[in-house]
Write a protein that holds these residues in place. Structure first.
Motif, PDB file in Angstrom:
ATOM      1  N   ASN A 138     104.570  10.591 -45.266  1.00  0.00           N
ATOM      2  CA  ASN A 138     103.746   9.505 -44.727  1.00  0.00           C
ATOM      3  C   ASN A 138     103.712   9.527 -43.211  1.00  0.00           C
ATOM      4  OD1 ASN A 138     106.056   8.182 -43.807  1.00  0.00           O
ATOM      5  ND2 ASN A 138     105.937   6.508 -45.291  1.00  0.00           N
ATOM      6  N   THR A 139     103.086   8.541 -42.629  1.00  0.00           N
ATOM      7  CA  THR A 139     102.794   8.573 -41.197  1.00  0.00           C
ATOM      8  C   THR A 139     104.049   8.586 -40.328  1.00  0.00           C
ATOM      9  OG1 THR A 139     101.393   7.567 -39.498  1.00  0.00           O
ATOM     10  CG2 THR A 139     102.626   6.056 -40.908  1.00  0.00           C
ATOM     11  N   ALA A 140     105.168   8.106 -40.878  1.00  0.00           N
ATOM     12  CA  ALA A 140     106.390   8.097 -40.071  1.00  0.00           C
ATOM     13  C   ALA A 140     106.967   9.493 -39.873  1.00  0.00           C
ATOM     14  CB  ALA A 140     107.433   7.161 -40.695  1.00  0.00           C
ATOM     15  N   THR A 150     113.843  10.521 -31.289  1.00  0.00           N
ATOM     16  CA  THR A 150     113.165   9.906 -30.150  1.00  0.00           C
ATOM     17  C   THR A 150     114.144   9.099 -29.320  1.00  0.00           C
ATOM     18  OG1 THR A 150     111.416   9.573 -31.762  1.00  0.00           O
ATOM     19  CG2 THR A 150     111.049   8.697 -29.551  1.00  0.00           C
ATOM     20  N   PHE A 167     105.950  11.432 -37.866  1.00  0.00           N
ATOM     21  CA  PHE A 167     105.901  11.652 -36.419  1.00  0.00           C
ATOM     22  C   PHE A 167     107.192  11.253 -35.721  1.00  0.00           C
ATOM     23  CE2 PHE A 167     101.715  13.092 -36.487  1.00  0.00           C
ATOM     24  CZ  PHE A 167     100.974  12.303 -37.331  1.00  0.00           C
ATOM     25  N   VAL A 168     107.947  10.330 -36.334  1.00  0.00           N
ATOM     26  CA  VAL A 168     109.245   9.973 -35.761  1.00  0.00           C
ATOM     27  C   VAL A 168     110.370  10.410 -36.691  1.00  0.00           C
ATOM     28  CG1 VAL A 168     108.413   8.053 -34.356  1.00  0.00           C
ATOM     29  CG2 VAL A 168     109.093   7.635 -36.717  1.00  0.00           C
ATOM     30  N   ARG A 169     110.029  11.360 -37.574  1.00  0.00           N
ATOM     31  CA  ARG A 169     111.022  11.932 -38.486  1.00  0.00           C
ATOM     32  C   ARG A 169     111.681  10.864 -39.361  1.00  0.00           C
ATOM     33  NH1 ARG A 169     114.886  15.579 -35.183  1.00  0.00           N
ATOM     34  NH2 ARG A 169     115.552  16.193 -37.247  1.00  0.00           N
ATOM     35  N   ALA A 170     110.884   9.918 -39.775  1.00  0.00           N
ATOM     36  CA  ALA A 170     111.387   8.877 -40.682  1.00  0.00           C
ATOM     37  C   ALA A 170     110.439   8.728 -41.859  1.00  0.00           C
ATOM     38  CB  ALA A 170     111.544   7.550 -39.929  1.00  0.00           C
ATOM     39  N   MET A 229     108.487   3.642 -36.095  1.00  0.00           N
ATOM     40  CA  MET A 229     107.278   4.019 -35.356  1.00  0.00           C
ATOM     41  C   MET A 229     106.937   2.976 -34.302  1.00  0.00           C
ATOM     42  SD  MET A 229     104.705   6.007 -37.846  1.00  0.00           S
ATOM     43  CE  MET A 229     103.975   6.741 -36.417  1.00  0.00           C
ATOM     44  N   LEU A 263      98.638   1.765 -35.616  1.00  0.00           N
ATOM     45  CA  LEU A 263      99.317   2.388 -36.747  1.00  0.00           C
ATOM     46  C   LEU A 263      98.541   2.093 -38.019  1.00  0.00           C
ATOM     47  CD1 LEU A 263     103.168   2.050 -37.296  1.00  0.00           C
ATOM     48  CD2 LEU A 263     101.610   2.454 -39.140  1.00  0.00           C
ATOM     49  N   VAL A 291      96.650   4.902 -40.525  1.00  0.00           N
ATOM     50  CA  VAL A 291      96.973   5.111 -41.930  1.00  0.00           C
ATOM     51  C   VAL A 291      95.727   4.900 -42.793  1.00  0.00           C
ATOM     52  CG1 VAL A 291      98.324   4.232 -43.877  1.00  0.00           C
ATOM     53  CG2 VAL A 291      99.382   4.464 -41.638  1.00  0.00           C
ATOM     54  N   THR A 340     108.868   8.888 -45.655  1.00  0.00           N
ATOM     55  CA  THR A 340     109.299   8.763 -47.042  1.00  0.00           C
ATOM     56  C   THR A 340     108.412   9.720 -47.805  1.00  0.00           C
ATOM     57  OG1 THR A 340     109.649   6.413 -46.597  1.00  0.00           O
ATOM     58  CG2 THR A 340     109.775   7.103 -48.879  1.00  0.00           C
ATOM     59  N   THR A 346     116.541   9.717 -36.153  1.00  0.00           N
ATOM     60  CA  THR A 346     115.339  10.169 -35.446  1.00  0.00           C
ATOM     61  C   THR A 346     115.748  10.729 -34.092  1.00  0.00           C
ATOM     62  OG1 THR A 346     114.998   8.026 -34.406  1.00  0.00           O
ATOM     63  CG2 THR A 346     113.931   8.402 -36.521  1.00  0.00           C
ATOM     64  N   THR A 378     113.163  11.166 -45.521  1.00  0.00           N
ATOM     65  CA  THR A 378     113.802  11.213 -46.833  1.00  0.00           C
ATOM     66  C   THR A 378     112.886  11.866 -47.851  1.00  0.00           C
ATOM     67  OG1 THR A 378     112.926   9.076 -47.521  1.00  0.00           O
ATOM     68  CG2 THR A 378     115.024   9.063 -46.355  1.00  0.00           C
ATOM     69  N   GLY A 383     110.791   3.297 -41.833  1.00  0.00           N
ATOM     70  CA  GLY A 383     110.000   4.286 -41.098  1.00  0.00           C
ATOM     71  C   GLY A 383     108.927   3.635 -40.242  1.00  0.00           C
ATOM     72  N   THR A 384     108.278   2.611 -40.789  1.00  0.00           N
ATOM     73  CA  THR A 384     107.245   1.905 -40.030  1.00  0.00           C
ATOM     74  C   THR A 384     107.865   1.221 -38.820  1.00  0.00           C
ATOM     75  OG1 THR A 384     106.097   1.468 -42.116  1.00  0.00           O
ATOM     76  CG2 THR A 384     105.339   0.263 -40.174  1.00  0.00           C
ATOM     77  N   GLN A 399     112.629   2.425 -47.489  1.00  0.00           N
ATOM     78  CA  GLN A 399     112.536   3.580 -46.605  1.00  0.00           C
ATOM     79  C   GLN A 399     111.240   3.540 -45.809  1.00  0.00           C
ATOM     80  OE1 GLN A 399     113.052   6.609 -49.524  1.00  0.00           O
ATOM     81  NE2 GLN A 399     115.263   6.755 -49.207  1.00  0.00           N
ATOM     82  N   THR A 400     110.175   3.154 -46.479  1.00  0.00           N
ATOM     83  CA  THR A 400     108.879   3.074 -45.807  1.00  0.00           C
ATOM     84  C   THR A 400     108.887   1.959 -44.776  1.00  0.00           C
ATOM     85  OG1 THR A 400     107.842   3.885 -47.821  1.00  0.00           O
ATOM     86  CG2 THR A 400     106.398   2.923 -46.171  1.00  0.00           C
ATOM     87  N   PRO A 427     102.880   1.624 -45.040  1.00  0.00           N
ATOM     88  CA  PRO A 427     103.073   1.472 -43.582  1.00  0.00           C
ATOM     89  C   PRO A 427     101.991   0.598 -42.947  1.00  0.00           C
ATOM     90  CG  PRO A 427     103.541   3.725 -44.184  1.00  0.00           C
ATOM     91  CD  PRO A 427     103.028   3.045 -45.437  1.00  0.00           C
TER      92      PRO A 427
END
Lengths: 334, 351
Positions: free
Chosen positions: A185-187, B67, A189-192, B289, B299, B303, A194, B65, A220, B285-286, B281-282, A240
């Protein structure tokens, strides 16, 4: 330009990224960062094999030692070349334009990242199917299933040689293409990210280990069945945007209360990260709610407001609608 | 032995009781008065930070991460940080819990049971982590305590307890003034508000601005200490209720949202546990970002690819007025917090 054919002996293990767009680039840079980290850990430990995260056994994964990144336009090639790390110790990356088949011929593993609508022209190109035989093909194309890819490859083979019976890509020499489908998914880009993964029936344990390792570099990894793919497209790919909307909404409220938007944004995002991390550590959502919503306090007032507006029902419906839409995505492809 | 403790501005306090148990000149001692789960979390965070600095390994990133801007921990140390620690507890069980949690750092930690005064006397800076009830019962009013507190920074993590009420507790009611408490022979209270994710060092902690303002070194010390358990932001006291709603109540709102997502996923055939994990997890991750600088609206747009499936889901959220609901939710919580803070009755009664 001659590429050394990958595979046996001392020749490099090559990963070819076929269609290195935004997502392909995110994976590429995550991979480079991961390799750099592993390398520096090795140096710290005096050249001995460092302990890898997630218990990967070093010897069992045939990790790429170089990368070929295929793009379509000169613009993309320029941009990608500019962003590559300058370090001579980094994993070597060659950016290639207009030479897809040869890049795949030189590959051990291929990551397919072209646009879904270019699937046919990309995989159906003369010589492509043959170049993929005996190799691992990892697809990150949204809405494109493994059977669809197999069909495109089979059509390619039919065009080149005599007819085949099955829809699994086979040839006279008995080699097949292992196909694994991954959806980050879009994360990424920050290596997070799913990332969810399904594999074709002939994928080997070594194939799976490599794919796991590759996508662990950007977040993950969860293995799912083909039947679960649409639900996971919604849950991991689309949510997201839903979480971003929640943050926007919280910010609207926060700003109305007098907080500066930029500060509120960090506060909301960090709070969301903390909540997610707690729940990933095993805290059940309802237990977390109960812990925070102390008797007679202010949290319960906020929660009740959300319940009055049926937030739960609306959010669940959004996910259901999203899943339904995801299932029709695939049918738009050839 | 004379010892200059005055690396914290304003702390020119001579040793009143003469016994300096500090090992070396320049050691700073942090005493956690009332060392419960949050006190342990903070101590643990500090000790881990200090040991990773000394062995010159990079600080572990809490999220994996790469960053740099997403790092919650401040990597620049203030000119002086605590190197010796005292944990004050009352019960055996509490002492045991501290010992177990900090087992790898016990050489720097002293556990005192029912010796609060001693703990405060030996402190340079104090973290007040007791329950509000203990405060009411006079934990800061035992004989000798006022003198022991003189000239020291007291960081209070007590929920819903203002600096005014803390000062009133120790020194009795006083007229509001802008004078430096140290100049009046008092201690200096600083109010900080961590949230429930402190225990896994992912807190969003709010530090209330002080009047008069803390010195740079005081302020950087407080920031450093609270950065061991997550991110930190400084806000004026009148923003505390809004911050309580956003950061204190926020985790409950996100838990509700996650439950709802998991419900939808279960309806679509995913098992509950897996759905919850993937949703969490999602969510994480969001958050990463946005913390890395991505604007949430951009963002969302990124998506939401043309003809994709996300747009349909977002439409349902918009039709369901989620924006207004969530915005109202946080405002309602904030208003309730301020009403409770004023001691109003019936805040949670019928509308």
């Amino acid at each position: 330009m001659a590429y050394v054919n990958g595979g046996a002996g001392n020749s490099p293990n090559t990963l070819t990224i076929l269609g290195c767009g935004t997502l392909g680039s995110a994976i590429l840079f995550g991979l480079l960062a991961c390799s750099a980290e592993e390398r520096s850990k090795k140096v710290e430990k005096g050249g001995q094999e460092a302990d890898l995260p997630n218990g990967f056994e070093h010897e069992e994964i045939q990790k790429p030692s170089r990368i070929l990144a295929c793009v379509r336009t000169e613009q993309s090639a320029e941009r990608l070349r500019r962003q590559l790390p300058a370090s001579e110790h980094a994993l070597p990356v060659k950016v290639i334009r207009g030479d897809n088949v040869r890049a795949v011929q030189a590959a051990d593993t291929v990551l397919l990242g072209c646009q879904p609508q270019d699937l046919d022209s990309c995989l159906g190109a003369p010589g492509m199917e043959r170049a993929l035989r005996g190799k691992l093909l990892i697809s990150i194309l949204a809405g494109v299933t493994i059977p669809q890819i197999e069909q495109v490859l089979a059509r390619g083979e039919t065009r080149a040689t005599a007819k085949t019976n099955g829809h699994v890509a086979t040839s006279g020499d008995g080699r097949t293409t292992s196909i694994i489908r991954a959806m980050p998914n879009t994360a990424s880009f920050v290596r997070a990210s799913t990332t969810v993964i399904t594999a074709c029936s002939i994928a080997t344990p070594a194939n799976l280990r490599l794919v796991d390792w590759l996508f662990t570099c950007i977040g993950t990894v969860t293995h799912i069945t083909a039947a679960q793919f649409d639900a996971c497209t919604a849950l991991c790919g689309s949510t997201p945007a839903f979480f971003a909307l929640f943050i926007e909404s919280l910010l609207d409220g926060a700003v109305a209360l007098g907080l500066k938007r930029s500060e509120a944004q960090v506060m909301a995002a960090q709070t969301m990260k903390g909540a997610a991390t707690l729940m990933l550590a095993g805290e059940q959502p309802d237990a977390l709610k109960e812990k925070v919503a102390t008797p007679g306090g202010s949290t319960i007032q906020g929660l009740l407001e959300l319940e009055r507006k049926a937030l739960r029902g609306v959010v669940a419906d959004a996910l259901i609608r999203c899943t339904a839409a995801a299932s029709t995505l695939g049918s738009k492809q050839a | 032995m004379s010892r200059n403790k005055a690396q914290i501005d304003g702390l020119h306090v001579p040793l009143l009781n003469g016994h300096a148990n500090k090992e070396a000149e320049g050691d700073m001692t942090l005493t956690v008065l009332g060392c419960g789960t949050l006190g342990i979390a903070i101590l643990s965070g500090i000790l881990t930070s200090l040991s990773s600095v000394s062995s010159s390994e990079p600080s572990p990133s809490s999220s994996g991460t790469a960053t740099p801007s997403a790092q919650p921990e401040e990597d620049n140390l203030p000119s002086r940080v605590p190197s010796r620690f005292i944990a004050c507890v009352t019960r055996d069980a509490s002492a045991k819990r501290v010992k177990t949690a900090l087992s790898s750092h016990l050489s720097s930690v002293t556990i005192l049971q029912n010796e609060n005064l001693k703990g405060v006397q030996q402190a340079d800076v104090i973290l007040l982590g007791c329950k509000p009830k203990n405060l009411k019962d006079g934990i800061l009013r035992e004989p000798g305590m006022r003198e022991a507190l003189q000239g020291k920074l007291v960081i209070s993590i007590l929920a819903g307890t203002s600096i005014e009420s803390l000062e009133e507790n120790v020194y009795g009611p006083k007229a509001p003034t802008d004078k430096d408490p140290f100049a009046e022979g008092r201690c200096r209270f600083v109010r900080v508000m961590p949230n429930t994710a402190s225990l896994i060092r992912s807190s969003m902690t709010v530090i209330a601005d002080s009047a008069p303002p803390l010195s740079i070194s005081q302020s950087s010390l407080v920031t450093w200490i609270l950065s061991r358990i997550g991110r930190v932001v400084n806000l004026p006291p009148y923003m505390m209720d809004a911050a309580t709603a956003l950061c204190g109540s926020g985790p409950a709102f996100f838990a509700l949202m996650l439950e709802a997502m998991a419900d939808g996923a279960v309806a679509m055939g995913l098992p509950r546990a897996e759905a919850q994990t993937m949703a969490a997890q999602t969510m994480k991750g969001t958050a990463e970002m946005v913390l890395a600088g991505q604007h949430p609206a951009l963002l969302r747009e990124q998506v939401c690819t043309p003809g994709g499936c996300t747009a349909g889901g977002l439409q349902v959220l918009e039709d369901g007025k989620v924006r207004a609901s969530v915005a109202t939710g946080v405002r309602t919580a904030s208003v309730a917090a301020s009403r409770l803070g004023r001691g109003e009755q019936g805040v949670n009664g019928p509308r």
